[in-house]
Design an enzyme around this catalytic site. Structure first.
Site, short mmCIF file in Angstrom:
data_model
loop_
_atom_site.label_atom_id
_atom_site.label_comp_id
_atom_site.label_asym_id
_atom_site.label_seq_id
_atom_site.Cartn_x
_atom_site.Cartn_y
_atom_site.Cartn_z
N TRP A 104 0.63 -1.37 0.07
CA TRP A 104 0.13 -0.11 0.16
C TRP A 104 0.88 1.16 0.14
O TRP A 104 0.40 2.21 -0.52
CB TRP A 104 -1.05 0.05 1.11
CG TRP A 104 -1.94 -1.28 1.04
CD1 TRP A 104 -1.92 -2.27 1.93
CD2 TRP A 104 -2.75 -1.58 0.01
NE1 TRP A 104 -2.80 -3.22 1.31
CE2 TRP A 104 -3.53 -2.65 0.47
CE3 TRP A 104 -3.33 -0.94 -1.23
CZ2 TRP A 104 -4.42 -3.40 -0.39
CZ3 TRP A 104 -4.13 -1.48 -1.94
CH2 TRP A 104 -4.63 -2.81 -1.79
N ASP A 173 -0.99 6.44 6.93
CA ASP A 173 -2.18 5.57 6.47
C ASP A 173 -2.25 4.51 7.41
O ASP A 173 -1.55 3.51 7.80
CB ASP A 173 -1.90 4.80 5.00
CG ASP A 173 -3.01 3.57 4.91
OD1 ASP A 173 -3.90 3.48 5.36
OD2 ASP A 173 -2.68 2.97 3.60
N LYS A 197 -12.06 -1.78 8.05
CA LYS A 197 -11.05 -2.63 8.76
C LYS A 197 -11.56 -2.68 10.19
O LYS A 197 -11.99 -3.84 10.73
CB LYS A 197 -9.70 -2.33 8.64
CG LYS A 197 -9.20 -1.83 7.27
CD LYS A 197 -9.08 -2.85 6.45
CE LYS A 197 -8.23 -2.82 5.04
NZ LYS A 197 -7.97 -3.88 4.24
#
Length: 369
Positions: A104, A173, A197
């Site tokens: 990511w 992030d 999540k």
């Protein structure tokens, strides 16, 4: 006949607290006696304004967010923020530092290259097992910001401590470990997290940004991605993901009722400890490739390492099939790395993880005979 209990170890969209789902079910048709569903409600209504403002205030209290940070509820997921971050922040010097520790952060860096000069702080690698020694890190003194992914879901790499950026604003992030531990906001300029999540259903992305970093958007920044405009309009410039924010607000209530972030962190340590301790007890039959100091509490990838390596794929398929027979779902590793992965988000109970650890032990004992 009673339905089989499902233990959801998916990486996201992930398990939600049962209490939250039950409340959503009760309120879905008629929200608080208004005669309509939250799904039908105007985002300009007083009722929704109360949900929007209340969710912000609850999050501020849960995380002890300082008043000089703005809370935004946006759309586009973490991937949208890969563009939003440079569009809003890189303009100060035209440069940014990216610490790539997995899939990511690598994708975020590639996206940022469209808007300015990106410096890769770490040596290039295709094997992500944790950051190398800090004497190999190379920062840009005049970078507009430093970017990290605090917890990489694919490779299972999590920062054990906040990197020192020498005063350059740190952007993180935190999509996969958000609200699993406290945050020292004095060390960050901005944080973002997709909700799917630990926080709620897919559809809303939280951005928490220091006020002095606003008003720096590039001229090409679309309005819907502009932090300054969204902060000015209290995340109501356009229609927000009303339902996702409503559910997220209920999850904030649930986290508080469970003991807050201190308890979430304690449970994360217990849950991850059960899996890592099982790996040790099975004498290398299960292997996690990540350096011990950087192993995630939240997403644990592992492989089966039999004496006959040729049987690895066969045993892993058998492991996954057996787990699914027991109601343990979404344990297959990310398509880019294969293997097995257990995601242990806040709503995944200690008892669920204990069941997985027991299965791992039983599978090892059977395969070793």
């Amino acid at each position: 006949m009673a339905a089989k209990k499902i233990l959801n170890f998916g990486a996201g969209p992930a398990k939600l607290p049962q209490e939250v789902l039950q409340k959503v079910q009760r309120e879905l048709i008629d929200y608080h006696g208004e005669g309509i569903s939250i799904l039908e409600m105007s985002h300009r209504s007083k009722t929704y304004a109360g949900i929007n403002d209340g969710a912000q205030q609850k999050l501020r209290l849960l995380l002890n967010i300082p008043e000089n940070f703005k809370i935004l509820f946006l759309q586009g997921g973490g991937t949208g923020q890969f563009a939003s971050v440079p569009l809003n922040l890189i303009g100060k010097t035209g440069k940014a530092d990216y610490i790539v520790t997995g899939n990511w952060s690598r994708l975020a860096a590639k996206e940022a290259e469209q808007y300015g000069k990106v410096n890769y702080v770490l040596p290039e690698t295709k094997t992500f097992i944790g950051p190398p020694p800090k004497d190999q890190w190379k920062f840009t003194p005049d970078a507009s910001y430093v970017y990290i992914c605090d917890n990489e879901t694919v490779y299972g790499v999590e920062y054990p401590e906040v990197p020192d950026t020498n005063g350059v604003p740190l952007v993180a992030d935190m999509s996969s470990n958000f609200l699993t531990r406290t945050i020292d906001f004095s060390k960050y300029g901005a944080i973002f997290a997709g909700a799917q999540k630990n926080v709620g259903p897919a559809g809303v992305t939280i951005v928490i940004i220091r006020e002095d970093l606003l008003n720096n958007a590039l001229p090409v920044c679309p309005t819907v991605l502009n932090y300054t405009i969204m902060a000015r309009d209290n995340s109501l410039h356009n229609t927000p993901p009303v339902f996702s924010i409503y559910v997220m607000d209920l999850v904030f209530n649930w986290i508080k009722s469970q003991g807050g972030l201190k308890e979430m962190n304690r449970r994360s340590q217990v849950k991850s400890g059960l899996i890592y301790d099982t790996m040790i007890a099975t004498k290398g039959f299960y292997s996690c490739p990540v350096n011990k100091s950087s192993r995630s509490r939240i997403n644990i990838p592992f492989r089966i390492v039999p004496a006959d390596v040729a049987k690895q794929a066969e045993l892993e398929e058998k492991f996954l099939a057996g787990a699914e027979d027991l109601g343990m779902i979404q344990l297959k590793g990310h398509r880019s790395v294969g293997g097995i992965r257990a995601s242990l988000y806040n709503a995944v109970g200690v008892e669920d993880v204990q069941a997985l650890a027991d299965y791992m032990t039983n599978f090892y004992e059977t395969a070793s005979k």
